[in-house]
Structure formats: C-alpha cells, structure tokens
Design a protein around this motif. Structure first.
Motif, short mmCIF file in Angstrom:
data_model
loop_
_atom_site.label_atom_id
_atom_site.label_comp_id
_atom_site.label_asym_id
_atom_site.label_seq_id
_atom_site.Cartn_x
_atom_site.Cartn_y
_atom_site.Cartn_z
N UNK A 206 0.81 -1.21 0.00
CA UNK A 206 0.00 0.00 0.00
C UNK A 206 0.85 1.27 0.00
N UNK A 207 0.30 2.33 -0.58
CA UNK A 207 0.93 3.65 -0.50
C UNK A 207 0.63 4.31 0.84
N UNK A 208 -0.20 3.68 1.65
CA UNK A 208 -0.50 4.13 3.00
C UNK A 208 0.27 3.25 3.97
N UNK A 209 1.19 3.83 4.73
CA UNK A 209 2.07 3.05 5.58
C UNK A 209 2.21 3.67 6.97
N UNK A 210 2.11 2.82 8.00
CA UNK A 210 2.46 3.23 9.36
C UNK A 210 3.96 3.01 9.54
N UNK A 211 4.66 4.02 10.03
CA UNK A 211 6.09 3.92 10.32
C UNK A 211 6.27 4.06 11.82
N UNK A 212 6.66 2.98 12.48
CA UNK A 212 6.85 3.00 13.92
C UNK A 212 8.34 3.04 14.23
N UNK A 213 8.76 4.06 14.93
CA UNK A 213 10.17 4.24 15.28
C UNK A 213 10.43 3.69 16.67
N UNK A 214 11.28 2.68 16.76
CA UNK A 214 11.54 1.98 18.02
C UNK A 214 13.00 2.10 18.40
N UNK A 215 13.28 2.83 19.50
CA UNK A 215 14.65 3.03 19.95
C UNK A 215 15.00 2.22 21.19
N UNK B 85 2.62 -1.67 7.59
CA UNK B 85 3.27 -1.32 8.85
C UNK B 85 4.77 -1.62 8.74
N UNK B 86 5.59 -0.59 8.93
CA UNK B 86 7.04 -0.73 8.91
C UNK B 86 7.61 -0.34 10.27
N UNK B 87 8.36 -1.24 10.85
CA UNK B 87 8.96 -1.02 12.16
C UNK B 87 10.44 -0.68 11.97
N UNK B 88 10.79 0.56 12.24
CA UNK B 88 12.16 1.04 12.09
C UNK B 88 12.86 0.95 13.43
N UNK B 89 13.91 0.16 13.49
CA UNK B 89 14.63 -0.04 14.74
C UNK B 89 16.11 -0.25 14.45
N UNK C 107 18.15 9.58 3.00
CA UNK C 107 18.34 8.12 3.00
C UNK C 107 17.21 7.42 3.74
N UNK C 108 16.78 7.99 4.85
CA UNK C 108 15.69 7.38 5.62
C UNK C 108 14.42 7.33 4.80
N UNK C 109 14.02 8.45 4.24
CA UNK C 109 12.77 8.52 3.49
C UNK C 109 12.82 7.68 2.22
N UNK C 110 13.99 7.51 1.66
CA UNK C 110 14.13 6.67 0.47
C UNK C 110 13.95 5.18 0.80
N UNK C 111 14.28 4.80 2.02
CA UNK C 111 14.23 3.38 2.38
C UNK C 111 12.88 2.92 2.91
N UNK C 112 12.04 3.84 3.34
CA UNK C 112 10.69 3.44 3.72
C UNK C 112 9.79 3.54 2.50
N UNK D 233 2.19 7.50 8.25
CA UNK D 233 1.77 7.82 9.62
C UNK D 233 2.88 7.41 10.57
N UNK D 234 3.62 8.38 11.10
CA UNK D 234 4.72 8.10 12.02
C UNK D 234 4.19 8.05 13.44
#
Length: 260
Positions: free
Chosen positions: A47-56, A79-83, A121-126, A132-133
């Motif tokens: 989907x072109x609609x994506x949840x981006x969850x940032x997990x530190x 749903x993409x989980x960035x960690x 680089x971040x925006x290119x990889x998601x 939705x962050x």
C-alpha cells in the motif's frame, strides 16, 4: 476544565498524572488480549498508506501499538517497524505471527530517530507516500484518517507557551507525505543542524513556503491527535497521560472502539 472542544492544558502536568498513566496502562492491558484473538485484519505491504513505527528501545507496549494500528487501519495500510540491528531480533519475537509487518534495521549507534528523519536516506528506504509516524507512546482512537491525507504534514498540537509561532506541532505522532519529506531534506538540510528538534525543523521549513506546501492548521492538528492540548474526538493520542487530567483522559479512552 475545557471550554468547547479544544483547550490548552497548561504548562505543568496535571496533579493526577499518575492516575492518567494508570488509566493508559490499564487500557492497553485490557485491550491487548482482545486484539490478539482477532486476526481477521492484516497489513498491506504494497500500500501507499504506511504506518512507520520508530523503536529506539525495548517497549512493553510495542505489541499493542502494532495491533492497535492493525485493528484501526486494517488491510488498507502497511506497517514498517524502524529499529536498530540490535533490537531487530527482539522486535521479530514481539511481532510474532502478526502478518504484514516489515522490520527495517535503519537505526545505527550514535544516530537517534530524530536525526534519522532529517535524512533523504531514511525517506528513500521506507515505502509508501502517505506515512503515519508513531512510536510506542501512541494510541489510535479510530480509523477515520482519510480527511488528513490531503495535508503534507499534520501532527499533534503543542501548547502555546512551549513553542514559537513557527512550530505548533509535535513529532511523536504525525502524518506526512514522503515526497515532501524528500524535497525538504534535499533543499533545506543545511538548516537542520541549527534546529535541534526534527518536528520544529520540518514545521519551519514548510511554513517558510506556504504557497508550495499544505500544512494543517491548528484546529485540524488539535483534532488529529491529543498530546498536551485536549480535544474531545481526536484521531489519536500521544503521551496524553503527561498533560491531560485523569477524568478527561479516561473519557477519551472509554470512547475508543478497537474495531472488532
């Protein structure tokens, strides 16, 4: 108490902040088992609609955050989980059998999520255009997000005394267009080092070019998400226990229909 639908909750946390936090945790504890039992909805990785969850860090609420997004947004969203690579294996265990979650180990030692969001680089990889962050301090109250998709950037409204006129939005939960973020990072990143907070950086860069970017107004932001400014029917909550009185927060939590 609020007058109307929106009000500024004041500079200091409410005296019953511990009760507000307790209500927040109780809501998660009560709703998570129900969500686990319902697997009728899954994420759409294409989907072109994506949840981006940032997990530190290892958050005990991560599983709830994923299920909450799944139940509220359903199969129309991915749903993409960035960690970090260090947390990726732990995150995979938490995700378990939840279908359609993509884990991206983009956080590296020495680079915080706030800094990462300022890079092309971040925006290119998601993947996706409407992003939705969120983070582990977020709760979606319903799935009616369509009205916000027209904006290039919308986030929770901040209290007036904490911010400048150039930035009224917090970045803990926000809806953005990827194409706009790429353009801002490309054109304005020389200014990034001068502005310590990413949400302030993005808001200022967009406000400097009002004819080119469509930034949501304060009333829209107040309805989009409640953080320090109360609204009686928001799309989402972010760290609301820190600012919203216990009774009001309990009422907001009580209105949430998890979508089953």
């Amino acid at each position: 108490m609020p007058t109307g639908n929106v009000f500024d909750s004041g500079k200091l946390p409410p005296p019953d902040a511990a009760l507000s936090l307790g209500a927040w945790k109780d809501f998660i504890k009560t709703q998570l088992p129900i969500m686990r039992e319902n697997d009728a909805k899954s994420f759409n990785t294409n989907s072109e609609l994506q949840v981006i969850c940032l997990l530190e860090n290892r958050s005990p609420d991560l599983e709830f955050v994923i299920h909450n997004a799944r139940m509220m947004l359903g199969h129309q969203w991915g749903f993409q989980l960035v960690t970090s690579p260090v947390l990726a294996a732990w995150a995979e265990e938490v995700v378990g059998n939840i279908k359609g979650v993509k884990i991206l180990p983009l956080l590296v030692p020495g680079i915080k999520a706030d800094a990462l969001k300022r890079t092309e680089e971040f925006w290119q990889q998601v993947t996706g255009e409407h992003l939705l962050l969120i983070d582990n301090n977020s709760i979606l109250c319903h799935g009616r997000i369509k009205e916000y998709l027209k904006y290039d950037y919308v986030a929770a409204l901040w209290r007036t005394e904490d911010v400048s006129p150039w930035c009224r939005f917090g970045g803990g939960i926000s809806l953005r267009k990827k194409s706009v973020m790429l353009k801002v990072c490309d054109e304005c990143n020389n200014n990034a080092v001068l502005i310590p907070d990413e949400s302030v950086f993005i808001s200022m860069m967009l406000r400097l070019q009002p004819d080119e970017y469509y930034l949501a107004g304060d009333s829209v932001a107040a309805k989009f998400a409640v953080e320090s400014c109360y609204n009686n029917s928001p799309f989402a909550l972010h760290k609301a226990w820190q600012y919203i009185e216990h009774q009001l927060l309990s009422e907001l939590l009580g209105q949430i229909d998890i979508g089953i």
